[in-house]
Each structure stands twice: as structure tokens, then as C-alpha cells.
Design a protein around this motif. Structure first.
Motif, PDB file in Angstrom:
ATOM      1  N   ALA A 175       0.858  -1.190   0.000  1.00  0.00           N
ATOM      2  CA  ALA A 175       0.000   0.000   0.000  1.00  0.00           C
ATOM      3  C   ALA A 175       0.891   1.236   0.000  1.00  0.00           C
ATOM      4  N   LEU A 176       0.482   2.224  -0.785  1.00  0.00           N
ATOM      5  CA  LEU A 176       1.287   3.445  -0.952  1.00  0.00           C
ATOM      6  C   LEU A 176       0.758   4.536  -0.034  1.00  0.00           C
ATOM      7  N   ASP A 177       1.696   5.104   0.734  1.00  0.00           N
ATOM      8  CA  ASP A 177       1.330   6.143   1.695  1.00  0.00           C
ATOM      9  C   ASP A 177       2.594   6.949   2.006  1.00  0.00           C
ATOM     10  N   GLY A 197      -4.652   5.106  -1.761  1.00  0.00           N
ATOM     11  CA  GLY A 197      -5.765   5.631  -0.982  1.00  0.00           C
ATOM     12  C   GLY A 197      -6.598   6.648  -1.735  1.00  0.00           C
ATOM     13  N   SER A 198      -7.674   7.040  -1.099  1.00  0.00           N
ATOM     14  CA  SER A 198      -8.597   7.990  -1.732  1.00  0.00           C
ATOM     15  C   SER A 198      -7.986   9.394  -1.736  1.00  0.00           C
ATOM     16  N   GLU A 199      -8.443  10.205  -2.682  1.00  0.00           N
ATOM     17  CA  GLU A 199      -7.932  11.572  -2.820  1.00  0.00           C
ATOM     18  C   GLU A 199      -8.150  12.365  -1.537  1.00  0.00           C
ATOM     19  N   ARG A 200      -9.283  12.104  -0.870  1.00  0.00           N
ATOM     20  CA  ARG A 200      -9.610  12.899   0.309  1.00  0.00           C
ATOM     21  C   ARG A 200      -8.915  12.414   1.562  1.00  0.00           C
ATOM     22  N   SER A 201      -8.986  11.105   1.815  1.00  0.00           N
ATOM     23  CA  SER A 201      -8.570  10.644   3.146  1.00  0.00           C
ATOM     24  C   SER A 201      -7.506   9.551   3.135  1.00  0.00           C
ATOM     25  N   GLY A 202      -6.930   9.261   1.989  1.00  0.00           N
ATOM     26  CA  GLY A 202      -5.868   8.261   1.947  1.00  0.00           C
ATOM     27  C   GLY A 202      -6.411   6.843   2.124  1.00  0.00           C
ATOM     28  N   LEU A 203      -5.554   5.960   2.625  1.00  0.00           N
ATOM     29  CA  LEU A 203      -5.913   4.533   2.752  1.00  0.00           C
ATOM     30  C   LEU A 203      -6.916   4.323   3.886  1.00  0.00           C
ATOM     31  N   SER A 204      -7.912   3.467   3.651  1.00  0.00           N
ATOM     32  CA  SER A 204      -8.897   3.170   4.702  1.00  0.00           C
ATOM     33  C   SER A 204      -8.270   2.256   5.760  1.00  0.00           C
ATOM     34  N   LEU A 214       4.017  -1.120   3.689  1.00  0.00           N
ATOM     35  CA  LEU A 214       3.604   0.268   3.428  1.00  0.00           C
ATOM     36  C   LEU A 214       4.793   0.992   2.789  1.00  0.00           C
ATOM     37  N   LEU A 215       4.570   1.565   1.604  1.00  0.00           N
ATOM     38  CA  LEU A 215       5.672   2.170   0.848  1.00  0.00           C
ATOM     39  C   LEU A 215       5.383   3.635   0.533  1.00  0.00           C
ATOM     40  N   SER A 216       6.457   4.434   0.474  1.00  0.00           N
ATOM     41  CA  SER A 216       6.295   5.848   0.120  1.00  0.00           C
ATOM     42  C   SER A 216       7.054   6.168  -1.164  1.00  0.00           C
ATOM     43  N   LEU A 217       6.589   7.188  -1.855  1.00  0.00           N
ATOM     44  CA  LEU A 217       7.275   7.726  -3.030  1.00  0.00           C
ATOM     45  C   LEU A 217       8.106   8.920  -2.567  1.00  0.00           C
ATOM     46  N   PRO A 218       9.308   9.092  -3.146  1.00  0.00           N
ATOM     47  CA  PRO A 218      10.155  10.188  -2.685  1.00  0.00           C
ATOM     48  C   PRO A 218       9.464  11.548  -2.867  1.00  0.00           C
ATOM     49  N   MET A 219       9.532  12.377  -1.830  1.00  0.00           N
ATOM     50  CA  MET A 219       8.825  13.667  -1.858  1.00  0.00           C
ATOM     51  C   MET A 219       9.471  14.565  -0.814  1.00  0.00           C
ATOM     52  N   ARG A 220       9.713  15.839  -1.123  1.00  0.00           N
ATOM     53  CA  ARG A 220      10.342  16.679  -0.108  1.00  0.00           C
ATOM     54  C   ARG A 220       9.361  16.970   1.038  1.00  0.00           C
ATOM     55  N   SER A 225       1.313  15.463  -0.353  1.00  0.00           N
ATOM     56  CA  SER A 225       1.099  14.220  -1.114  1.00  0.00           C
ATOM     57  C   SER A 225       1.067  14.541  -2.598  1.00  0.00           C
ATOM     58  N   TYR A 226       1.154  13.470  -3.406  1.00  0.00           N
ATOM     59  CA  TYR A 226       0.990  13.585  -4.853  1.00  0.00           C
ATOM     60  C   TYR A 226      -0.456  13.290  -5.224  1.00  0.00           C
ATOM     61  N   ASN A 227      -0.805  13.655  -6.438  1.00  0.00           N
ATOM     62  CA  ASN A 227      -2.091  13.266  -7.017  1.00  0.00           C
ATOM     63  C   ASN A 227      -2.153  11.731  -7.120  1.00  0.00           C
ATOM     64  N   THR A 230      -0.922  10.200 -10.461  1.00  0.00           N
ATOM     65  CA  THR A 230       0.525  10.402 -10.561  1.00  0.00           C
ATOM     66  C   THR A 230       1.254   9.376  -9.696  1.00  0.00           C
ATOM     67  N   SER A 231       0.710   9.092  -8.523  1.00  0.00           N
ATOM     68  CA  SER A 231       1.329   8.105  -7.624  1.00  0.00           C
ATOM     69  C   SER A 231       1.308   6.716  -8.253  1.00  0.00           C
ATOM     70  N   VAL A 232       0.195   6.395  -8.920  1.00  0.00           N
ATOM     71  CA  VAL A 232       0.117   5.083  -9.589  1.00  0.00           C
ATOM     72  C   VAL A 232       1.167   5.035 -10.704  1.00  0.00           C
TER      73      VAL A 232
END
Ligand SMILES: C[S@@+](CC[C@H](N)C(=O)[O-])C[C@H]1O[C@@H](n2cnc3c(N)ncnc32)[C@H](O)[C@@H]1O
Length: 247
Positions: A175-177, A197-204, A214-220, A225-227, A230-232
Motif C-alpha cells: 500500500a502506498l502512503d 488511498g482515496s484523494e480525500r482521506s488516503g488509505l482506509s 507500506l511504501l512511500s514515493l520520494p517527496m520533499r 502528497s501527490y495526485n 501520478t502516484s500510480v
């Protein structure tokens, strides 16, 4: 083509709005019982230029209709002035493909997405990367005409189903977070289930409970968060870069 017969078919069929949606649907084997154009010759000229592989199929399918008829069939006509109805693939066939193992490409899960445009963009990405399927949870219909338009008819190039979290296909669930471990240190397997996760509230909470990694995409740090789409895209690119079976 009468309005009545179009409307009868439209109750269960998928609206393909525009030349590109029709081209992709035909190319990926959709059953298309009816296709209309405002200018048949112009549509076939587009096929000659952009899709010679499906030109003969479109020649056999397309019926020219006058503008008032066309406007009554399609609520928001596409600039290419081509529209069609396709038979929606059976749910049983889709579930069979999702459950089939060993899987050679991931399944993408959108956990309760809200934005129809994002869902369409993700299906287009999934088709491009050759993933096994896109599953949505929650109330959004992934076959909604706006999603099909956003996906450019590429629903027919992958599996698209709505499921509950307990019904998700087998396979390790990543899961991406933004709080997860850096994805750059992880090789995503071909049988991964990749959840977003959802645009509003992320992963349920329900999806988090089912998550293996649980994995993250590099981001300062100052960016929240990213769109979603775009994350997919970044995640599928990361999978493809490490997988010999990706396109
Ligand atoms: C617009 S974001 C959701 C933002 C939401 N407000 C939240 O609290 O998470 C939609 C989804 O994109 C994915 N996403 C966005 N940025 C990400 C990042 N930096 N790392 C991993 N996933 C990310 C996550 O799956 C997230 O749930």
C-alpha cells in the motif's frame, strides 16, 4: 440507428465517446454492436492516419447519422464526432483473470477513489504498463462513461472491477502512503497487489489492516502528497524498471 434502440442497448452497454475510445476498444477485442459518426468519411480518414490496424473493422461498424440524432445519443459529444456502444465484459471473466496465479503483472487497487478523471487516468496507465487489472473499492463506478472517456476506451485492455477489501485478489499487498518505507529500496514482485488511498482521506483502516508493506514515493518534506494517478504512474514505472516481464 433509432434513439430507442440505442437507448435500449445503452442500459447495459459501455459508452465509447470519441474515435480513440472506439479505436482502443476494437483493438483490444471489445464487442461493439453499434458505432455512429457525424461524418463517416472523416472518421475513416482518421483511422487511415492513426489506426490502420482497425480501419476495416471501423468501416464495417460505422453508420453516419445526422447531427440532431448524434446529439441526442451522446450527452457531451467528443470533438471527433464518433460514438459507439460496447458490451461490458462479464464480471465472472474479470474475477477469473484477477484470481489466476501465478500472476505476471500487478493488480492496482484504488481504495474508495472519488474522482472519475483519476480513475480513467489510472486505467489508461494500467493498460500501458500491461497490468493484470484495476480494482476499485467503494461507491465509484469504474465503468462510468466519464471514467471510460478518461481511460480512452482502454478498459478493454485490462480487467476493471469493483470489489470489497475482503474480495481483493491474492498476492502480497503493497500500500502506498507518504508515511511508508522508501519504495526505492524495494523490488515490487510481478504478483504484487498495489493499493492507493482515496484523494480525500488516503488509505482506509480496512485496507491498512490487510497491508503487508507500506511504501512511500520520494517527496520533499513540505509537500503533503501527490495526485492519485501520478502516484500510480510512479509506482508502476518503479515496478516495470525492475521486472523483465513489463513492457
Ligand atoms: C492525494 S493522495 C491522499 C492524500 C490524503 N489527504 C492522505 O491523507 O493521504 C492519494 C493517494 O496517493 C498516494 N500517494 C500520494 N503521495 C504519496 C507519496 N508521497 N508516497 C506514497 N503514496 C502517495 C497514496 O496512496 C494516497 O493515499
Amino acid at each position: 440507428m433509432t434513439l430507442a434502440s440505442w437507448n435500449r442497448l445503452a442500459e447495459t452497454a459501455v459508452l465509447l465517446d470519441g474515435f480513440h475510445a472506439l479505436k482502443h476498444a476494437v483493438r483490444f477485442g471489445a464487442e461493439v454492436p453499434v458505432a455512429v459518426a457525424l461524418d463517416r468519411e472523416a472518421a475513416l480518414a482518421l483511422a487511415d492516419e492513426l489506426a490502420p490496424d482497425v480501419r476495416d473493422a471501423l468501416d464495417a461498424l460505422l453508420t453516419e447519422v445526422p447531427e440532431p440524432t448524434y446529439r441526442s445519443l451522446v450527452p457531451r459529444p467528443h470533438p471527433t464526432a464518433v460514438a459507439a456502444l460496447a458490451v461490458r465484459p462479464s464480471r465472472a471473466a474479470g474475477l477469473g483473470k484477477l484470481a489466476h496465479t501465478p500472476r505476471t503483472a500487478p493488480v492496482v487497487v484504488l481504495d474508495n477513489p472519488r474522482n472519475l478523471g483519476n480513475a480513467g487516468a489510472v486505467i489508461r496507465l494500467a493498460a500501458g504498463f500491461g497490468v493484470t487489472g484495476v480494482v476499485t473499492t467503494g461507491t465509484l463506478d469504474p465503468w462510468h462513461p466519464t471514467v471510460v472517456r478518461g481511460g480512452a476506451g482502454l478498459h478493454f485492455a485490462t480487467v476493471v472491477e469493483r470489489l470489497t477489501v475482503p474480495e481483493l485478489p491474492p498476492g502480497p499487498l503493497f500500500a502506498l502512503d507518504p508515511e511508508g518505507d522508501d519504495i526505492r529500496g524495494v523490488k515490487l514482485p510481478d504478483d504484487a497487489v498495489l493499493a492507493f488511498g482515496s484523494e480525500r482521506s488516503g488509505l482506509s483502516a480496512e485496507l491498512r489492516a490487510r497491508t503487508d508493506h507500506l511504501l512511500s514515493l520520494p517527496m520533499r518534506p513540505q509537500v503533503s502528497s501527490y495526485n492519485l494517478a501520478t502516484s500510480v504512474a510512479m509506482t508502476l514505472y518503479h515496478w516495470s524498471a525492475g521486472s523483465p516481464s513489463a513492457p
